[in-house]
Enzyme design. Structure first.
Site, PDB file in Angstrom:
ATOM      1  N   GLU A  89      38.811  74.861  71.475  1.00 38.88           N
ATOM      2  CA  GLU A  89      37.998  75.190  70.294  1.00 38.88           C
ATOM      3  C   GLU A  89      38.771  76.060  69.301  1.00 38.88           C
ATOM      4  OE1 GLU A  89      33.625  74.873  72.470  1.00 38.88           O
ATOM      5  OE2 GLU A  89      34.244  76.778  71.592  1.00 38.88           O
ATOM      6  N   LYS A 146      26.579  80.713  63.067  1.00 38.06           N
ATOM      7  CA  LYS A 146      26.063  79.421  62.602  1.00 38.06           C
ATOM      8  C   LYS A 146      25.370  79.568  61.232  1.00 38.06           C
ATOM      9  CE  LYS A 146      25.413  77.544  67.244  1.00 38.06           C
ATOM     10  NZ  LYS A 146      24.467  76.836  68.120  1.00 38.06           N
ATOM     11  N   TYR A 159      31.544  69.211  68.471  1.00 42.38           N
ATOM     12  CA  TYR A 159      30.513  69.107  69.515  1.00 42.38           C
ATOM     13  C   TYR A 159      30.586  67.779  70.267  1.00 42.38           C
ATOM     14  CZ  TYR A 159      27.993  73.388  68.197  1.00 42.38           C
ATOM     15  OH  TYR A 159      27.627  74.697  67.984  1.00 42.38           O
ATOM     16  N   HIS A 209      27.590  80.456  68.217  1.00 39.74           N
ATOM     17  CA  HIS A 209      28.179  79.606  69.256  1.00 39.74           C
ATOM     18  C   HIS A 209      29.291  80.396  69.906  1.00 39.74           C
ATOM     19  CE1 HIS A 209      30.213  76.336  71.337  1.00 39.74           C
ATOM     20  NE2 HIS A 209      31.324  76.863  70.868  1.00 39.74           N
TER      21      HIS A 209
HETATM   22  P1  CMP Z   1      25.896  76.088  71.267  1.00 38.51           P
HETATM   23  O1  CMP Z   1      26.319  77.244  72.115  1.00 38.51           O
HETATM   24  O2  CMP Z   1      26.474  76.007  69.898  1.00 38.51           O
HETATM   25  O3  CMP Z   1      26.221  74.717  72.033  1.00 38.51           O
HETATM   26  C1  CMP Z   1      25.516  73.530  71.763  1.00 38.51           C
HETATM   27  C2  CMP Z   1      24.295  73.756  70.922  1.00 38.51           C
HETATM   28  O4  CMP Z   1      23.320  72.743  70.944  1.00 38.51           O
HETATM   29  C3  CMP Z   1      23.568  74.979  71.423  1.00 38.51           C
HETATM   30  O5  CMP Z   1      24.309  76.136  71.132  1.00 38.51           O
HETATM   31  C4  CMP Z   1      22.227  74.852  70.714  1.00 38.51           C
HETATM   32  O6  CMP Z   1      22.200  75.471  69.455  1.00 38.51           O
HETATM   33  C5  CMP Z   1      22.095  73.346  70.483  1.00 38.51           C
HETATM   34  N1  CMP Z   1      20.938  72.775  71.180  1.00 38.51           N
HETATM   35  C6  CMP Z   1      19.905  72.190  70.581  1.00 38.51           C
HETATM   36  N2  CMP Z   1      19.015  71.771  71.494  1.00 38.51           N
HETATM   37  C7  CMP Z   1      19.497  72.100  72.700  1.00 38.51           C
HETATM   38  C8  CMP Z   1      19.025  71.939  74.038  1.00 38.51           C
HETATM   39  N3  CMP Z   1      17.856  71.343  74.309  1.00 38.51           N
HETATM   40  N4  CMP Z   1      19.775  72.402  75.042  1.00 38.51           N
HETATM   41  C9  CMP Z   1      20.989  73.012  74.784  1.00 38.51           C
HETATM   42  N5  CMP Z   1      21.483  73.197  73.527  1.00 38.51           N
HETATM   43  C10 CMP Z   1      20.742  72.752  72.503  1.00 38.51           C
END
Ligand code: CMP
Length: 143
Positions: A128, A11, A51, A117
Site C-alpha cells: 500500500e 478518507k 481495494y 483506512h
Molecule cells: P478499510 O479499512 O478502508 O478497508 C475496506 C473498507 O471497506 C472498510 O475500511 C470499510 O470502510 C468498507 N466497508 C464497507 N462495508 C463493509 C463491510 N460490510 N465490511 C467491511 N468493510 C466494509
C-alpha cells in the site's frame, strides 16, 4: 518490537469534516511519526486498484465510488509495531464495534464512512505504501 511502516488514509468523510489534524494528532501522541503525506483526489481506477483485494465483496463498488467522492489524505506512519499500533488507534472497522477512545468510535459515522483506512499487515503495508509513495518520498525520523 520491530520498527515498521504502515499506510494510513484519512478518507473523504474525515477530510470533509476537518479531521486531518485530529487524526494526525492521535498518531503522533501515540508515538508514531508521519514520514510522508499528501492530499489526493483518487480516480475510480486508483480506488479500484487500491481495494482490489476486496473485489469480490458486495461493498466493493460502493466503497470505490465513496473513496473518489472527495479528496483523501494519504500518509505513511513509522514506529515500533506501527501496523498494529495504527489499528489500535483506529479501532474496529465498524464504529459501532470500535472501543471508546478510538478514532472510529469517536469520529466515524458508519462502516463505510469510517474516517480512516490502515494497512492490516506488514506485507500489505509495504504494498500500500508503494501504491502511493516512492522510497525517495519517505523521510524517516528514526535513523
Ligand atoms: P478499510 O479499512 O478502508 O478497508 C475496506 C473498507 O471497506 C472498510 O475500511 C470499510 O470502510 C468498507 N466497508 C464497507 N462495508 C463493509 C463491510 N460490510 N465490511 C467491511 N468493510 C466494509
Amino acid at each position: 518490537m520491530a520498527l515498521e511502516r504502515t499506510l494510513s488514509i484519512v478518507k473523504p468523510d474525515g477530510v470533509q469534516k476537518n479531521l486531518i489534524g485530529e487524526v494526525c494528532r492521535r498518531f503522533e501522541s501515540a508515538g508514531l511519526s508521519i514520514v510522508a503525506a499528501r492530499m489526493r483526489h483518487l480516480t475510480l481506477a486508483e480506488a479500484e486498484g487500491f481495494y482490489a483485494v476486496h473485489k469480490a465483496r458486495p461493498f466493493y463498488n460502493d466503497l470505490c465510488k465513496y473513496m473518489t467522492s472527495g479528496p483523501v489524505f494519504v500518509q505513511v506512519l513509522e514506529g515500533e509495531g506501527a501496523v498494529a499500533r495504527n489499528r489500535e488507534i483506529m479501532g474496529a472497522t465498524d464504529p459501532k464495534k470500535a472501543d471508546t477512545g478510538t478514532i472510529r468510535a469517536d469520529l466515524a459515522a458508519s462502516i463505510e464512512e469510517n474516517v480512516v483506512h490502515g494497512s492490516d499487515s506488514a506485507e500489505n503495508a509495504a504494498q500500500e505504501i508503494a501504491y502511493f509513495f516512492s522510497v525517495t518520498e519517505l523521510y524517516p525520523r528514526t535513523r
